[in-house]
Write a protein that holds these residues in place. Structure first.
Motif, PDB file in Angstrom:
ATOM      1  N   SER B  27      55.120  25.234  64.600  1.00 27.39           N
ATOM      2  CA  SER B  27      53.969  24.343  64.595  1.00 27.39           C
ATOM      3  C   SER B  27      53.832  23.670  65.945  1.00 27.39           C
ATOM      4  N   ALA B  28      52.586  23.339  66.280  1.00 25.81           N
ATOM      5  CA  ALA B  28      52.286  22.742  67.585  1.00 25.81           C
ATOM      6  C   ALA B  28      51.539  21.428  67.401  1.00 25.81           C
ATOM      7  N   ASP B  29      52.210  20.501  66.743  1.00 28.30           N
ATOM      8  CA  ASP B  29      51.677  19.144  66.592  1.00 28.30           C
ATOM      9  C   ASP B  29      50.474  19.078  65.655  1.00 28.30           C
ATOM     10  N   LEU B  30      50.242  20.117  64.869  1.00 31.60           N
ATOM     11  CA  LEU B  30      49.160  20.055  63.883  1.00 31.60           C
ATOM     12  C   LEU B  30      49.720  20.424  62.517  1.00 31.60           C
ATOM     13  N   THR B  31      50.908  19.891  62.251  1.00 34.24           N
ATOM     14  CA  THR B  31      51.673  20.293  61.076  1.00 34.24           C
ATOM     15  C   THR B  31      50.979  19.903  59.778  1.00 34.24           C
ATOM     16  N   SER B  32      50.535  18.659  59.692  1.00 28.95           N
ATOM     17  CA  SER B  32      49.844  18.270  58.460  1.00 28.95           C
ATOM     18  C   SER B  32      48.454  18.884  58.411  1.00 28.95           C
ATOM     19  N   SER B  33      47.832  19.039  59.562  1.00 29.43           N
ATOM     20  CA  SER B  33      46.495  19.642  59.598  1.00 29.43           C
ATOM     21  C   SER B  33      46.525  21.093  59.160  1.00 29.43           C
ATOM     22  N   CYS B  34      47.690  21.722  59.271  1.00 27.98           N
ATOM     23  CA  CYS B  34      47.834  23.110  58.828  1.00 27.98           C
ATOM     24  C   CYS B  34      48.602  23.188  57.507  1.00 27.98           C
ATOM     25  N   GLU B  35      48.731  22.048  56.858  1.00 29.77           N
ATOM     26  CA  GLU B  35      49.290  21.989  55.496  1.00 29.77           C
ATOM     27  C   GLU B  35      50.740  22.450  55.404  1.00 29.77           C
ATOM     28  N   VAL B  36      51.500  22.337  56.474  1.00 30.00           N
ATOM     29  CA  VAL B  36      52.921  22.690  56.388  1.00 30.00           C
ATOM     30  C   VAL B  36      53.821  21.465  56.597  1.00 30.00           C
ATOM     31  N   ASP B  37      53.247  20.269  56.455  1.00 29.52           N
ATOM     32  CA  ASP B  37      54.057  19.048  56.604  1.00 29.52           C
ATOM     33  C   ASP B  37      55.063  18.915  55.472  1.00 29.52           C
ATOM     34  N   GLY B  38      54.662  19.277  54.270  1.00 31.36           N
ATOM     35  CA  GLY B  38      55.604  19.237  53.153  1.00 31.36           C
ATOM     36  C   GLY B  38      56.739  20.219  53.362  1.00 31.36           C
ATOM     37  N   PHE B  39      56.401  21.394  53.859  1.00 29.99           N
ATOM     38  CA  PHE B  39      57.437  22.392  54.153  1.00 29.99           C
ATOM     39  C   PHE B  39      58.401  21.852  55.202  1.00 29.99           C
ATOM     40  N   ARG B  40      57.849  21.254  56.242  1.00 28.32           N
ATOM     41  CA  ARG B  40      58.697  20.672  57.297  1.00 28.32           C
ATOM     42  C   ARG B  40      59.680  19.660  56.705  1.00 28.32           C
TER      43      ARG B  40
END
Lengths: 308, 334
Positions: B27-40
């Motif tokens: 990810s490149a600083d758009l983790t929640s915008s790409c819906e992978v914040d929960g995964f992170r």
């Protein structure tokens, strides 16, 4: 293949081969042999832990680019041995050093001398700008600045797998003008990628001439340090300094060795062409003849016989 | 009323990645915008933050591929090819690394304007040797995109829908297969991505007007099944119309045009999409209306194709989805 000869002899052999090739072909990447011969000789003859070559001594012709249908495709990495967990990997980030890298492979017995005869010939895999399929190459680096990032990704992946082998990148100083180099260093620092090693030929030359006249890059070592690498500066023609550099501890950081070099080391007449040394094409038969005599004497050999 | 699915990518990626340890989430600083914040947050060991540094990220991903990993890169599509195009070519496409390029916010699905809207990515990717191109058009395709992408022996470019996504289909993406959504014999409509829903909205009104529409939805854009397309073209009387969330040059309109020209098909083709223009910032319905990417634009195009007017208005089209530009999920909507 390692330590069978003195590294000084390997370096001299690299310069002789590049010189002979350049005289015969009325030009070549001579200056890169002046500056980088010790670095590549040291890597291949001493520092790198590599397996035996997996590809034939005489390189096979170009066999196509990677594609879903080119099922026999392979890179030139087999000249560095197999990609086993315990072995090191090496990228030549400035692929313009290919002629010097090929000469190194020959000097350490990883490629036959005939390989250099195929240099830049149509249909050959021994390309002028080292391609993925060229001997000793594993990735394309002809676009400058991408080598360290690729090395960082490979090193990160190998560390994640617990592989002991290191990832090495041979770099050129011109690459620090590319922003990607700094992106790579910050990523290495952020992720603690300390199984990544680079040695950079700091010859202060680039295609247009002296780097200071093209784009001043200031203190490279200090910049690497503040971006998060462990950086050590050495005389790039001093093999003992290279060996000492490996005693540096660099936990959590990549080790970057800045090898300060001369672009006409061991070929003093090339200073006449300073600062345009990126690719030396002889301007006249007279210059070619004078350089042949002068450089041959510097390298301790007879002048090269060539077709006029 | 169509079922709306909330954040289908988030759950689908997590499920897929957890089952495949060689998948890494980049990810490149758009983790929640790409819906992978929960995964992170739940799987930090499988997540690699590479910051706002896309050139390094793409070459780094190439290196990970060389080490045997299959990186899924998450960022807005536009940031994954415009600046780091050189790295995409040299580090990923040429060596056929198994890098999965998950491009969010395709076309006008963002109010972010020119800098955020990938309007020519399909054109670019189609011209890259070794590249595969997949595009999602509904929640089911988003849910199945990870498995489909990861089945590709080489790099793959994916146009991903996020947020609240309609469910239009009940079967997962099958790489290489187009969906036949209706089987008429007057006109062939070819759509992909969010434009498929628009074409479906127009279906009943067009039927009332007496038009028999054959509708194909493309989720695999490269490699492309030319033979199937030609068979469908042979089944309609009038001609073909394409509608895409992309410029008409180099996208599916061009793909259909090339296929028809190569086969010597003498039928008319109307290509709808962004007409040699950038878009600007605004809501999706506004942009689709303004730039002629919606159901009404398709109706006008069909009128042009058959040389008749059908007196179909917005009121005659199936209800448009109402979307807030600024949702609670993502206040900035970027």
């Amino acid at each position: 293949m390692r330590n069978q000869r003195a590294t000084e002899d390997v370096a001299l052999g690299i310069r002789r081969r590049v010189f002979e090739h350049s005289i015969r072909n009325n030009g070549g990447y001579l200056s890169q042999a002046c500056s980088a011969a010790e670095q590549l000789a040291w890597l291949y003859n001493e520092e790198l832990k590599l397996g035996d070559p997996t590809l034939p001594p005489i390189p096979a012709p170009f066999a196509g680019v990677p594609s879903p249908t080119n099922t026999d495709y392979h890179t030139g990495a087999g000249y560095n041995g197999p990609a086993a967990p315990e072995f090191d990997r090496l990228f030549i980030a400035p692929a313009h050093y290919a002629l010097v890298a090929y000469a190194t492979l020959i000097e350490v017995g990883r490629m036959a001398p005939e390989g250099l005869d195929m240099f830049n010939k149509d249909g050959s895999s021994v390309e002028m700008i080292g391609a993925e399929h060229s001997p000793g190459m594993e990735v394309h680096n002809g676009t400058l600045g991408i080598g360290l990032s690729t090395g960082a990704g490979l090193a990160y992946g190998r560390k994640r797998r617990g592989e002991p082998g290191r990832t090495w990148v041979f770099m050129s100083d011109g690459e620090v003008q590319e922003g990607q180099t700094w992106e790579a260093v910050q990523a290495c620092a952020h992720h603690g990628i300390d199984n990544l090693y680079a040695i950079m030929d700091v010859n202060k030359q680039q295609c247009d001439g002296a780097m200071a006249s093209v784009m001043e890059v200031r203190d490279i070592a200090e910049k690497f340090r503040v971006f998060g690498a462990h950086c050590v500066e050495i005389d790039g023609h001093d093999l003992s300094a290279m060996r000492d550099a490996m005693n540096e501890t660099h936990a959590g950081k990549p080790l970057i060795i800045l090898a300060h070099t001369s672009p006409y080391n061991a070929m003093s007449i090339l200073e006449e062409r300073f600062p345009r040394l990126h690719y030396v094409r002889f301007k006249s038969e007279d210059e070619r003849a004078r350089m042949n005599v002068s450089i041959a004497a510097d390298l301790g050999i007879e002048p090269i016989e060539y077709q006029h | 009323m169509v079922e709306m699915v909330s954040r289908p990518y988030a759950a689908a990626f997590e499920k897929y990645a957890v089952a495949h340890p060689n998948v890494l989430c980049l990810s490149a600083d758009l983790t929640s915008s790409c819906e992978v914040d929960g995964f992170r947050d739940r799987h930090p060991d499988q997540f690699v933050s590479l910051g706002m540094a896309e050139q390094n990220m793409l070459s780094f991903a190439g290196g990970l591929g060389l080490a045997g990993y299959r990186p899924f890169i998450h960022t807005f599509g536009v940031f994954m090819y415009r600046r780091p195009y050189d790295q995409l070519m040299a580090s990923i496409a040429y060596p056929r690394r198994k890098v999965r390029l998950m491009g969010f916010l395709p076309g006008v699905t963002t109010p972010g304007g020119m800098t955020h809207q990938s309007i020519e990515d399909i054109s670019v990717m189609r011209s890259i040797p070794n590249m595969t191109i997949l595009e999602t058009g509904d929640a089911t395709e988003v849910e199945s995109i990870c498995e489909a992408a990861d089945s590709i022996d080489g790099p793959v470019w994916c146009r991903i829908l996020r947020g609240s996504v309609p469910r239009l289909f009940d079967s997962p993406i099958k790489v290489g297969e187009m969906r036949e959504l209706s089987t008429g014999d007057d006109i062939l409509v070819v759509t992909a991505g969010i434009c498929t829903e628009e074409a479906m909205r127009a279906r009943s009104a067009l039927a009332k007007a007496g038009l028999s529409i054959r509708h194909l939805h493309l989720s695999t854009i490269k490699p492309f099944d030319e033979k199937s397309l030609l068979d469908h073209i042979g089944s309609v009387k009038h001609g073909v119309i394409t509608l895409e969330n992309h410029v008409t040059e180099g996208g599916i309109g061009s793909l259909v045009a090339e296929t028809m020209a190569s086969a010597g098909i003498g039928k008319r083709l109307i290509r709808l999409g962004l007409k040699d223009t950038y878009a600007h910032g605004g809501s999706r319905p506004y942009l689709m209306r303004y730039y002629g990417l919606d159901a009404l634009a398709l109706v006008k195009g069909i009128e042009d194709l058959v040389g008749e007017t059908f007196d179909i208005s917005e009121d005659d089209l199936d209800a448009a989805r109402v979307e807030d530009v600024h949702s609670l999920v993502k206040a900035e909507a970027l």
